[in-house]
Structures are given as C-alpha cells and as structure tokens.
Design a protein around this motif. Structure first.
Motif, PDB file in Angstrom:
ATOM      1  N   ALA A 128       0.824  -1.213   0.000  1.00 42.45           N
ATOM      2  CA  ALA A 128       0.000   0.000   0.000  1.00 42.45           C
ATOM      3  C   ALA A 128       0.855   1.259   0.000  1.00 42.45           C
ATOM      4  N   THR A 129       1.981   1.226   0.694  1.00 36.77           N
ATOM      5  CA  THR A 129       2.860   2.389   0.764  1.00 36.77           C
ATOM      6  C   THR A 129       3.337   2.806  -0.625  1.00 36.77           C
ATOM      7  N   LEU A 130       3.553   1.845  -1.509  1.00 42.75           N
ATOM      8  CA  LEU A 130       3.991   2.152  -2.869  1.00 42.75           C
ATOM      9  C   LEU A 130       2.879   2.770  -3.703  1.00 42.75           C
ATOM     10  N   LEU A 131       1.630   2.595  -3.274  1.00 45.20           N
ATOM     11  CA  LEU A 131       0.464   3.042  -4.044  1.00 45.20           C
ATOM     12  C   LEU A 131      -0.106   4.369  -3.562  1.00 45.20           C
ATOM     13  N   GLU A 132       0.404   4.888  -2.461  1.00 44.46           N
ATOM     14  CA  GLU A 132      -0.190   6.065  -1.833  1.00 44.46           C
ATOM     15  C   GLU A 132      -0.107   7.310  -2.714  1.00 44.46           C
ATOM     16  N   THR A 133      -1.141   8.131  -2.610  1.00 43.16           N
ATOM     17  CA  THR A 133      -1.143   9.484  -3.142  1.00 43.16           C
ATOM     18  C   THR A 133      -0.707  10.413  -2.017  1.00 43.16           C
ATOM     19  N   PRO A 134       0.270  11.308  -2.233  1.00 40.64           N
ATOM     20  CA  PRO A 134       0.735  12.174  -1.144  1.00 40.64           C
ATOM     21  C   PRO A 134      -0.413  12.925  -0.467  1.00 40.64           C
ATOM     22  N   GLY A 135      -0.443  12.866   0.862  1.00 41.55           N
ATOM     23  CA  GLY A 135      -1.463  13.562   1.632  1.00 41.55           C
ATOM     24  C   GLY A 135      -2.789  12.840   1.738  1.00 41.55           C
ATOM     25  N   PHE A 141     -10.565   8.145  12.444  1.00 40.37           N
ATOM     26  CA  PHE A 141      -9.425   8.852  11.853  1.00 40.37           C
ATOM     27  C   PHE A 141      -9.936   9.909  10.872  1.00 40.37           C
ATOM     28  N   HIS A 142     -10.663  10.866  11.400  1.00 40.51           N
ATOM     29  CA  HIS A 142     -11.298  11.885  10.561  1.00 40.51           C
ATOM     30  C   HIS A 142     -10.289  12.751   9.825  1.00 40.51           C
ATOM     31  N   PHE A 143      -9.032  12.751  10.275  1.00 41.74           N
ATOM     32  CA  PHE A 143      -7.996  13.573   9.659  1.00 41.74           C
ATOM     33  C   PHE A 143      -7.386  12.916   8.428  1.00 41.74           C
ATOM     34  N   ILE A 144      -7.820  11.692   8.095  1.00 37.77           N
ATOM     35  CA  ILE A 144      -7.308  10.988   6.921  1.00 37.77           C
ATOM     36  C   ILE A 144      -8.424  10.837   5.892  1.00 37.77           C
ATOM     37  N   SER A 145      -8.156  11.273   4.685  1.00 35.89           N
ATOM     38  CA  SER A 145      -9.091  11.093   3.576  1.00 35.89           C
ATOM     39  C   SER A 145      -8.575   9.982   2.666  1.00 35.89           C
ATOM     40  N   LEU A 146      -9.364   8.922   2.521  1.00 37.47           N
ATOM     41  CA  LEU A 146      -8.955   7.801   1.673  1.00 37.47           C
ATOM     42  C   LEU A 146      -9.162   8.157   0.208  1.00 37.47           C
ATOM     43  N   SER A 147      -8.140   7.981  -0.605  1.00 36.85           N
ATOM     44  CA  SER A 147      -8.218   8.361  -2.014  1.00 36.85           C
ATOM     45  C   SER A 147      -8.923   7.318  -2.864  1.00 36.85           C
TER      46      SER A 147
END
Length: 315
Positions: free
Chosen positions: A170-177, A240-246
């Motif tokens: 998953a770390t390789l797939l992340e969108t920054p932020g 985890f309201h501070f995280i928006s899932l892309s």
C-alpha cells in the motif's frame, strides 16, 4: 559452522507465505532511486502444515543461503488487536499490553508471543490518548515456523504478519497527503487494510475467500464483502477523521465481477491492483498474470520490508 553460515548475504529479502494449498516465495531488492525489483519467484504445492521438503526446494530455487529471510504467519496463527496505549514507560509496554489482552484472546495469554506497534495520531490535532496495535502470535505457530527453517538450515531473520506485508505494498500506491485502502483475497479469506504515510491505521478480516470469489456462485458473496467494507470505512472515518482515503485498490487474481460490483456500490473509486505499476517484474514475467500476482501477493509484501526495519515479530 557449515556452508549456509558462511555464505555472503546480498541485499534484499527472500520472503515466504504459507497458503492453504502451497508455499509461495519471492526475492525482492530495493535499489536506490528505482522501483523495487523482483529477482525471483517460486511456488510449491503443499497442504498445511507444509513439509520441510517444500521449503528446501524453494530455498534451492531462490538461493536462500545468500538472502535475508522473512516469513508471514497465516491468519489463524495470531490475532491483531487495536487498543488504547497503557500509560507506562516504553520498556514496560509489551507487558502492560499483554495483561490487557488476557481476556481478549481466543487462546491463553501464556501461549502467546506479544509484539506492539504504534498507531499514529492526528499530527494537527490535540492528542487525546494514543493507540497501539498488539500482535499476539501463538507460541506453537512461531516455534513451528522457526523449527521448519532450522530443519532446512536456513536463517530466519523476521516473522511478520499479513497486515504489515499488505501495508508495504500500500505504501507504494499512496497518493501524497491521502490515505489508501487495499483489499486482497486468498485461501484464508479477505484482508482489508487502511494506511497513511506508510503507517497502518486499520485492518479487518473478511470471511470470504478467493475460491468463493472465483466460483460460479461468486455473486452471492459480493453483498457480504460490500457490507463489511461500508462498515469498515464508516468506522475509519469516525476514528481517523484527519485521513481522507483516495481509493480502494483491489487484488483478487482472476476474479473480475467483484470490481464492477464494488465500483457501483461504494462511494470511493475502486481500482484493480496491478503490481506491475509499482514493482519491476522484468525478471519474473509470470507475475504479470493477475492470478500469479494474487498467489504471490503476501510474499511480495513481506519481501518489501526495508532492510533493518524492526517492525514485525523477530524470529
């Protein structure tokens, strides 16, 4: 000591995952400034518990004596639980967590090996209390895996869990932020992870396996998967309201119908996970096949472990 002890260890990991129908093994290196490179992959059909002959064959195929080795526990061999971190010094954390787990495990605490890792809080908010993941592995499962490697005269550096292996991919797939959700299926069932900035925040098991999704009756399981995802995403949004899932990345091998169903019934984008987008597969062409990616998925995730990283269960 013999040949195996004297052999030079090259960079990269050789990782094994013991599935219901066989053992998959891969070698992955992480060259600086380039995609992680898969150097080899091998599979041995074997029912659990896999015999030493299967691991010995994999070791010979992939030159295990020259690699740092890691392995992934199977779903029924451990429990992963999240709980509020006890207010104790760091060196006392595992003991304190162990006492809290006493009534939460489905096996006696005395038969468990405990490990703990942090769940990061809101970096921009007021910290109201930190949380941790606790891994409770059955001593018998850990000892059995260590003994298998010892019997095959292979050095085992780390024993990991599927959630952390999937987090590595998953770390390789992340969108920054933005956070990312990954859903995979194998013979043990479904695994949903949600991560952000390279950290695991939530994980859920889903009681639907890959064979069911690839059967003629696959559509009857789609509702069950969708409902579990909706519940998990709602819980994640509250906690985890501070995280928006892309997006949700889906690894299902040759199963195609679930992707369309989830895309029609979830509020977030759903994409098929093609490992060729984040891994250099040029030396192992068979891994371009979606079914092969599903077979080797957890082993690949475990092999993406960074050299010297301390997460996971030490062997």
């Amino acid at each position: 000591m013999g040949l195996f002890a004297r052999a030079k260890k090259y960079d990269g990991w050789l990782a094994t995952a013991f599935g219901r129908e066989g053992v998959s093994a891969v070698v992955v290196e992480r060259p600086a400034g380039a995609m992680p490179r898969v150097l080899g992959a091998s599979y041995q059909a074997a029912e659990r518990p896999a015999p030493a002959e299967a691991l010995e064959k994999l070791g010979k195929d992939l030159q295990a004596a020259t690699r740092h080795c890691t392995t992934v526990l199977a779903g029924g061999e451990y429990q992963l639980l999240s709980l509020e971190a006890p207010a104790v010094p760091r060196e006392e954390l595992k003991t304190a967590v162990g006492w809290r787990l006493k009534d939460m495990l489905d096996f006696p605490l005395a038969e468990a090996t405990i490990d703990v890792f942090d769940i990061p809080g809101d970096p921009n908010g007021v910290q109201r209390g930190s949380s941790v993941f606790a891994v409770a592995a059955r001593n018998a499962a850990v000892s059995r895996r260590q003994a298998l490697y010892a019997q095959c005269k292979l050095g085992l550096s780390v024993i990991d869990i599927p959630e952390m292996a999937q987090r590595n991919i998953a770390t390789l797939l992340e969108t920054p932020g933005r956070g990312i959700a990954v859903l995979s299926f194998d013979g043990d069932g479904g695994l949903l992870t949600m991560s952000f900035n390279g950290e695991l925040y939530q994980a859920r098991r889903i009681d639907v396996n890959l064979a069911q999704l690839q059967s003629p009756e696959a559509s009857q399981y789609y509702d069950r998967v969708t409902l579990e995802l909706q519940r998990s995403f709602d819980h994640f949004d509250r906690q985890f309201h501070f995280i928006s899932l892309s997006r949700l990345m889906l690894m299902t091998g040759a199963s195609e119908g679930l992707h369309g169903y989830l895309a029609d019934n979830l509020y977030m984008p759903v994409e098929r996970l093609d490992l060729a987008s984040v891994l250099d597969l040029s030396q192992v062409a068979e891994l371009r096949d979606p079914a092969m990616q599903a077979r080797y998925f957890l082993a690949l995730g475990a092999a993406l472990r960074e050299q010297g990283k301390s997460e996971g269960k030490g062997a």
